[in-house]
Each structure stands twice: as structure tokens, then as C-alpha cells.
Design an enzyme around this catalytic site. Structure first.
Site, PDB file in Angstrom:
ATOM      1  N   LYS A 530       0.884  -1.183   0.000  1.00 36.38           N
ATOM      2  CA  LYS A 530       0.000   0.000   0.000  1.00 36.38           C
ATOM      3  C   LYS A 530       0.904   1.211   0.000  1.00 36.38           C
ATOM      4  O   LYS A 530       2.122   1.081   0.174  1.00 36.38           O
ATOM      5  CB  LYS A 530      -0.893   0.009   1.244  1.00 36.38           C
ATOM      6  N   LYS A 642      -9.201  -7.636  -1.162  1.00 33.58           N
ATOM      7  CA  LYS A 642      -8.580  -8.481  -2.192  1.00 33.58           C
ATOM      8  C   LYS A 642      -7.881  -9.669  -1.543  1.00 33.58           C
ATOM      9  O   LYS A 642      -7.971 -10.807  -2.029  1.00 33.58           O
ATOM     10  CB  LYS A 642      -7.578  -7.661  -3.016  1.00 33.58           C
TER      11      LYS A 642
END
Ligand code: F55
Length: 794
Positions: A530, A642
């Protein structure tokens, strides 16, 4: 539409290779094959696209417009192939010419027209809108340079410009006939009731259209991106005087507007070019929307019944005042009525409560660039205050224009992106506005498209699921719950475990080839990918890793569970603290990976240049999903979804959508740790909270100490004193206070992973119970609660 019988994909590829690209198979390079395949696929998308466009027009259906400064779409070829169910045909067609399918797909540039979650969400939404058959357009900017390319030099992040348009791609149709003039600056005149803005400078926005095809090609919507063009591209007078630079100046000036994506995902810089980009996108989109509306319906008072405009964060918030300016100044509709039409048409999604990320513009800059809009904003503010006498705040306090307040007032619905985030909106930034308009804030928890994030990226798992329950799950993801009975079947669970193991082998091989990084696929693949940010706490992860390393060194013969710590992510170029965290992780990796005492138990890798394509590799191979933000700070997260879907249990805090993921997958399939959002707020009030936490946990104290004494930076022992000083001092994100509980959760992970069957069960429950996190569910929520829009496929 031409009614021709569809040629085989093979024939279509060959035809395009020959006639569109002028190559024969003997001389074609990989890019030619990629382009020929793309055109062959595109032809079929275009058929669906025209059909959808005609149906929308004929039914007079309400249209949805998604305005976003970012669309993080990544590569598009595989998306098209998968959604048209052409995978096998494409593979064998290419094989006939001795071309490898994956090599051809990998040749496509990754369109990184976004920073992170907000931009990727917009891309998932477009795909779901098409799968559902909701008539919609995405509007954005066609940046020449997407998010920068990241590499590491001596462990430090180095940024290079990304030129995704440097290679050919097949997906956009230039629309030279669709152009609008967008003005800036100048002055405002008053003639009685009539107010007019006379901009000093104008640029043209030119449309580029990309079709976005849904599942099975039943529908396709349009992503329309605007590119800056000069109105008078070339100053011939200047040229004739011999001033060649000045002659090209108008073109250069106009093009800068769509030149580059701002790489900041959380800090608002207040730069003039950024405000220009925001008005450029919004102004062009609104002209286009109103032109289409006028052609079909005419009466502007009916706008809210035929048009829904969603603002993706405050970046297109100027849409409120701009729509009023058009309705009132240009079309003569009374101000208060214009304001109501605009509000009933617009809605706004908030993606963050971080104070440094809330957009506000200095009034001097704003008034200089948009002199009429700032007057309208004052009038909106007054009108709103008159209608709500108890209002104490203003969108125009402290010589600033506050875009969050403006967006709230100009939207009929305001939504948060997870249940927790939506509740926090009501009690923090929007407290007063929420009390005045208690029905305005609604929740729409984010989701991800299962076509890209399971079917395409994880063919092994998708295959096992389809074999078990059929392919119904692809556009009805909650059907995954039908997998639950299979989990009790030891043979099936073995196969589920083998899928993950094969995915890990594939990733290991790739890491070896691409990065010379070799790992044992039997380690736990523990993944944190991220953007780099203190609130996301990559430094909590590396601190725990260092503490774990020291513990293994103390007792190298114990029965440790081998673990690979994988990181990837970009830091904003000016965010020096985040860049230091990257360097610390890379420095620690160099030392720890080289330690012969520990390196069969612990390895660290920070993969460079995180993007959508890399995420598609990593997600299917992850065992453990790191979602460790300080509670209350991550609005939702979408990576978390996800991973759960692809069978990686979460180690995480009660933040954003983690809360709802845990509710769905079950507490026994989630490694929870850390303070709640409420506890976080209380802990910040405790004096020396960090020092107290360090004193209470010798492992934490020792990890900080080895960093401070330069164990990972011997040539420069003080290199990370900024980080250690921050953690030992204010520690705003409570890394130290959450450390001990994070350590505990990680040791539970170690123990759980030893039981491979138990772990596979946990992973499989994550897959079976993540169906709710489909962006199809999210979009249906927006259609019902916010847009009042209907599917034309139901
Ligand atoms: C980009 C530009 C600016 Cl000026 C501000 C923020 C951003 C940005 O990229 N924000 C962003 O990605 N926010 C994220 O949105 C996701 C989708 O809703 C959330 O899941 C995530 O929690 C949030 O941080």
C-alpha cells in the site's frame, strides 16, 4: 451497426497485424502482436459499447457520471479478454504463431493514472457499472505522466517520470470534435440581474474515450479523459519575429494542465496547477453532461431525474458552484432554484478524515483563478446559513475555501466508505452539518471487482471455485458461501491448499528471475502492500520484524515458523519520513537476509515500483494480509478485501472495512490486535504514552535500541534517529502502544501456520465469506440509496 459474422480471434489478429500495423508474422515484434490482439479484442468490445449507448438513449434512462481526478486502471487487455471469455481462444491463437499469451499481456503499459485506493476504487466501480448495466460515464484527466516509477538506490526511493503513452496502446479513441473551452482568471461584470464571468485565459479540453466492458460483454460504458490543448496552438506573429520559444508557448501552457498526476495521496499542497486541473476536469465534464442532457431532454429543471453526478472526494467539488454558475448566470434560473437543482444532482464521497488531507484553498489564489466561483460560494454559504440559522461554521473561514464543507452543502447525499468511517464522519469533521442534515450522510462500504481481483489474477483459485459451484460467483460473488460445505471435505481442502502453494511457487520464481531474490515457498508469505504512510504503520511491521529477528538470534535452534515479510509501496516524493521508513526496511533487509543464523526463518523483501500489475501478482500468493493502521485513520482499505477474497487471513486492527471483514469471515479467521478508535483517542491524552509502552515491553525497547545504535546503518548510526525519536516522543500514530498486542497476534499466526490444514481452513473461510466485498454490491447500493438509477440489464 454492421451485422457481420464474427471472425475467429485468430483471423482477426492476423488481419489487424497485416492491415492495421503493416506487419507480417515473420517481422512482427512483441508490441505488434500485443496491438493486433488488442485490436481484435477491441472490435468486440465496440459492438457491446454501441449497443449500450443506443439502449441508453432509446430508453431515456437516468445516467450516472463519476467525476474523479484519478482512475487507476492498470493494464486493460486481460480485463477485456477475461470479460469476453476469450482466454482460451487467445492463448491458442497466439500459440499458433509461437507467441506466449503471458508475454504478450506483460508488454502492455500499466496506466497508473491514480495514487492508490481512491483511484483504484474508481476503476473497480467503472467495471462494476458495466457488469451491472447501469448507464454511466467516468470523467477524468488524461495525464501524460501517471504516478512516478519507483526504484531503490542504496535502499532509498528514487522517482522517475512514468510515460505510459511512450508505448502504443489500443484503448482510447481520440475525439477531436469533442472540445470545450475552459477559462481561468479575468473579471466579473454586473448588468442589473445579469452577472458574467470574463476569463483572462482559456484552454481547450479534448476528449479521449476508453470503452469499459462488463462481464460477458453484456454492456460497456465509457471512461472519458480530458487532455489540454491550446486554442491557438501556434503564435505565428511571435514566430515571424524570430521568437520560436514564444511561438510555441500557448501550446506548452495548455498542455501542462494535463501533463502530470499529483503524487500526493494524503497531504494537500494547495498548488495553483492542481486547482486548475480540478476546474479543467469539472468544467469540461459538466459542459459535456449538459450538452448530452440538452440534446435529449432540454428542460434543466428535470436535470436531477435524468442525471446523477458523483464527486470522488472533494477534488471535483467545484462542480457545485460551476453548475450554479451555468444554471443561474448563463441560463437565467433563479439562484436558490439553481442551488436546489445542483444539490439534487450532486453527491459526494468522503475518503479521509485526516486533517492534512482535507482540501482547502487560500481565498487569494482561489479568487484570482475563479473570481466568479468564489462569489457563488459566498452566496451558497449565506443561503445555507439563512436556511439553517443555528449554523456556526462557514465554508469560508480563515481566508480559506473549505472544499469538504462546500461538497457537503452542495450534495443531496454524502457517503463514507466503511461503516466505521461513516460513523466517525458524523462525530468529527461533519458533526455540525450532520446535525443540521441528519439524513444526508449514508454509508456505502467499498468493494473490489471479482473479475480482475479473482477471476483474472488468480486463475487457479477461480478454476477450483468454478469446478465446485459453477461460474455463478463471477457476477454474484455472495454465491461463494456455497463453498462452505466443501471446506469440510479434506480432499477439497488439500486442493485449495495446493492452489495457494502453486501461486507461491510462481511468485517465488518470478522474484528470483526479476529481482534475484530467492525464497522458500513454504515460508509464510506475510504481505503489506500500500502507499507508505505513518498512519498505515509500515514502521510497526518492521519493528516487529526486527524484534522477531533478535529473538531468533537468541535461540536459533528453536522451532520457528519461517516467514517472508514482503513490502511494496510508494512514498509521496516530499514525504521524507515515509521515505526514511522505506530506507530503514531496505537497510534492515540487507542485514537480516544476510544473517546465516536466522535467514532460513526470516527474510525481508521490499519490491520496487508497486502498481496494479504487481498487486495482481502478490495478492494470489499471500498467506497473511497486513492491515495494521491506527484505528480511526484508514477510511476503508480495499487491499484488505482483495487478500481476504484470495484466501489470506488478516492480521489487523479494528479500522475501516477491517471491522466488516472480520464480521463476515468470522473472528476465528482473523488475527485481531490493537486499540479501538475510541481507545486511540483516549490514549493520546495519556502523558508519555510511548515511553510507558517502551518501558513495559523489553522487545520493543531492544528493537528501537538496535535501530538507534545503527545496526542497520553502521556507516551512519544516526540515520534513523528521526524515526526512533518520533516513536519515543509524540508517537502520534501509537506504534509503541500497539506493539505488544501486535507481537502477540503475530505469534498466534506462527502457531496457527504450523497446522497447515487448520490454516487452509481459515484461508478457505476467508474466500467463502468475502462475497459481500464485491464492488457490484457497492454499486447497487449507490444506485439505490444515492443515484436512484436503474440497470438496463435486469
Ligand atoms: C489522492 C489525492 C488527494 Cl489530494 C487526496 C487523497 C488521495 C488518495 O489517493 N486517497 C485515497 O486513496 N484514499 C483512500 O481511498 C480508499 C477508497 O475509498 C480507501 O479505501 C482508503 O482507506 C483511503 O485512504
Amino acid at each position: 451497426m454492421l451485422q457481420l459474422s464474427t471472425p475467429s480471434l485468430r483471423d482477426s489478429i492476423l488481419r489487424h497485424l497485416t492491415y492495421s500495423f503493416g506487419k507480417d508474422p515473420e517481422h512482427a515484434i512483441l508490441e505488434d502482436w500485443r496491438m493486433a490482439l488488442s485490436y481484435a479484442v477491441r472490435d468486440r468490445i465496440v459492438d457491446a459499447w454501441f449497443k449500450a449507448t443506443h439502449q441508453t438513449y432509446e430508453t431515456g434512462a437516468k445516467r450516472v457520471y463519476y467525476l474523479s481526478m484519478e482512475f487507476l486502471i492498470g493494464r486493460l487487455l486481460e480485463d477485456g479478454i477475461v470479460n469476453l471469455e476469450l482466454v482460451e481462444e487467445a492463448k491458442s491463437a497466439l500459440a499458433e504463431f509461437s507467441k506466449d499469451y503471458n508475454d504478450v499481456l506483460a508488454d502492455e503499459p500499466d496506466a497508473a493514472l491514480g495514487n492508490g485506493g481512491l483511484g483504484r476504487l474508481a476503476a473497480c466501480f467503472l467495471e462494476s457499472l458495466s457488469t451491472i448495466g447501469c448507464p454511466a460515464h467516468g470523467y477524468g484527466i488524461r495525464y501524460e505522466h501517471g504516478l512516478f516509477r519507483q526504484s531503490f538506490v542504496g535502499g532509498r526511493q528514487v522517482e522517475q517520470p512514468e510515460l505510459w503513452l511512450g508505448q502504443r496502446h489500443a484503448w482510447e479513441f481520440e475525439r477531436p470534435e469533442v472540445r470545450y473551452r475552459i477559462g481561468f482568471g479575468g473579471h466579473v461584470t454586473n448588468h442589473g440581474e445579469t452577472v458574467r464571468w470574463h476569463p483572462a485565459e482559456e484552454v481547450e479540453a479534448e476528449a479521449f474515450d476508453t470503452p469499459v466492458v462488463g462481464w460477458k460483454g453484456r454492456w460497456a460504458n465509457t471512461l472519458r479523459l480530458w487532455s489540454g490543448r491550446a486554442i491557438h496552438p501556434f503564435d505565428l506573429a511571435a514566430f515571424n519575429h524570430g521568437d520560436y520559444a514564444a511561438a510555441a508557448a500557448p501550446e506548452a501552457l495548455a498542455r501542462t494542465i494535463s501533463r502530470v498526476l499529483y503524487p500526493d495521496d494524503t497531504t494537500e499542497q494547495g498548488k495553483e496547477l492542481r486547482l486548475k486541473q480540478e476546474y479543467f476536469l469539472t468544467g469540461a465534464a459538466l459542459r459535456d453532461i449538459l450538452r448530452r442532457f440538452n440534446n435529449q431532454f432540454g428542460d434543466l429543471r428535470k436535470l436531477p431525474s435524468k442525471v446523477a453526478i458523483q464527486l470522488n472526494d472533494t477534488h471535483p467539488a467545484i462542480a457545485g458552484p460551476e453548475l450554479i454558475r451555468i444554471l443561474h448566470d448563463e441560463r437565467g434560473i433563479p439562484f436558490d432554484e439553481s442551488m436546489d437543482i445542483a444539490r439534487n444532482t450532486l453527491s459526494y464521497t468522503n475518503h479521509t478524515l485526516l486533517p492534512e488531507a482535507l482540501e482547502s484553498w487560500g481565498e487569494a489564489l482561489f479568487g484570482r483563478l475563479l473570481p466568479r466561483h468564489i462569489q457563488i460560494i459566498d452566496q451558497i454559504d449565506n443561503e445555507h446559513a439563512n436556511r439553517n440559522p443555528s449554523r456556526t461554521q462557514s465554508m469560508r473561514a480563515d481566508h480559506q475555501v473549505k472544499m469538504g464543507q462546500l461538497s457537503f452543502v452542495m450534495a443531496h447525499k454524502v457517503n463514507g466508505v466503511s461503516a466505521l468511517h461513516t460513523e466517525l464522519m458524523k462525530t468529527t469533521v461533519f458533526e455540525e452539518l450532520h446535525n443540521l442534515h441528519p439524513d444526508r450522510i449514508v454509508n456505502q462500504t467499498n468493494g473490489v471487482t471479482p473479475r480482475r481481483w479473482l477471476l483474472a489474477c488468480n486463475p487457479r483459485l477461480a478454476g477450483l471455485i468454478t469446478e465446485s459451484i459453477g461460474e455463478v460467483w463471477v457476477d454474484d460473488l455472495e454465491q461463494l458461501e456455497k463453498l462452505e460445505p466443501y471446506i469440510e471435505d479434506a480432499g477439497w481442502l488439500d486442493r485449495y491448499g495446493k492452489v495457494k502453494r502453486d501461486n507461491k511457487v510462481e511468485l517465488s520464481n518470478w522474484m528470483g528471475q526479476a529481482h534475484g531474490f530467492h525464497v522458500d515457498p513454504d515460508m509464510i508469505f506475510d504481505v503489506q502492500i500500500k502507499r507508505l504512510h505513518e498512519y498505515k504503520r509500515q514502521h510497526l511491521n518492521i519493528l516487529e520484524t526486527i524484534a522477531h529477528w533478535l529473538e531468533i538470534r537468541d535461540n536459533p535452534d528453536a522451532d520457528w515458523t519461517p516467514r517472508l515479510k514482503l513490502f511494496a509501496g510508494k512514498a509521496a516524493p516530499g514525504y521524507f519520513f515515509a521515505k526514511d521508513i522505506i530506507r530503514l526496511i531496505n537497510d534492515a533487509a540487507a542485514v537480516i537476509n544476510a544473517d546465516p543464523l536466522t535467514n532460513k526463518y526470516l527474510k525481508i523483501a521490499f519490491l520496487p515500483n508497486y502498481n496494479v500489475t504487481l498487486a495482481e501478482r502478490l495478492v494470489p500468493a499471500a498467506d497473511l494480509s497486513e492491515q495494521i493502521s491506527t484505528a480511526g485513520k484508514e477510511a476503508s482499505g480495499t487491499g484488505n478485501m482483495k487478500f481476504a477474497l484470495n484466501g489470506a487471513p488478516t492480521v489487523g486492527t479494528l479500522d475501516g472495512a477491517n471491522v466488516e471483514i472480520r464480521d463476515h469471515v468470522g473472528a476465528e479467521n482473523f488475527f485481531l490486535f490493537g486499540m479501538t478508535a475510541e481507545e486511540v483517542m483516549e490514549r493520546r491524552m495519556v502523558e508519555s504514552h510511548a515511553q510507558k509502552a517502551i518501558a513495559a515491553d523489553p522487545r520493543l525497547a531492544r528493537a528501537l535500541e538496535v535501530i538507534r545504535e545503527g545496526r542497520f546503518s553502521p556507516a551512519e548510526p544516526e540515520r534513523y534517529h528521526n524515526i526512533t525519536g518520533n516513536l519515543e516522543g509524540a508517537d502520534y500514530f501509537l506504534v509503541c502502544s500497539d506493539f505488544s498486542d501486535y507481537w502477540r497476534a503475530q505469534r498466534e499466526v506462527d502457531a496457527a501456520f504450523k497446522d497447515q490444514q487448520g490454516w487452509a481452513r481459515m484461508a478457505a473461510f476467508n474466500t467463502a465469506r468475502s462475497g459481500w466485498f464485491s464492488s457490484d454490491r457497492t454499486i447497487r447500493g449507490y444506485m439505490k440509496d444515492i443515484w436512484d438509477a436503474k440497470s438496463l440489464l435486469d
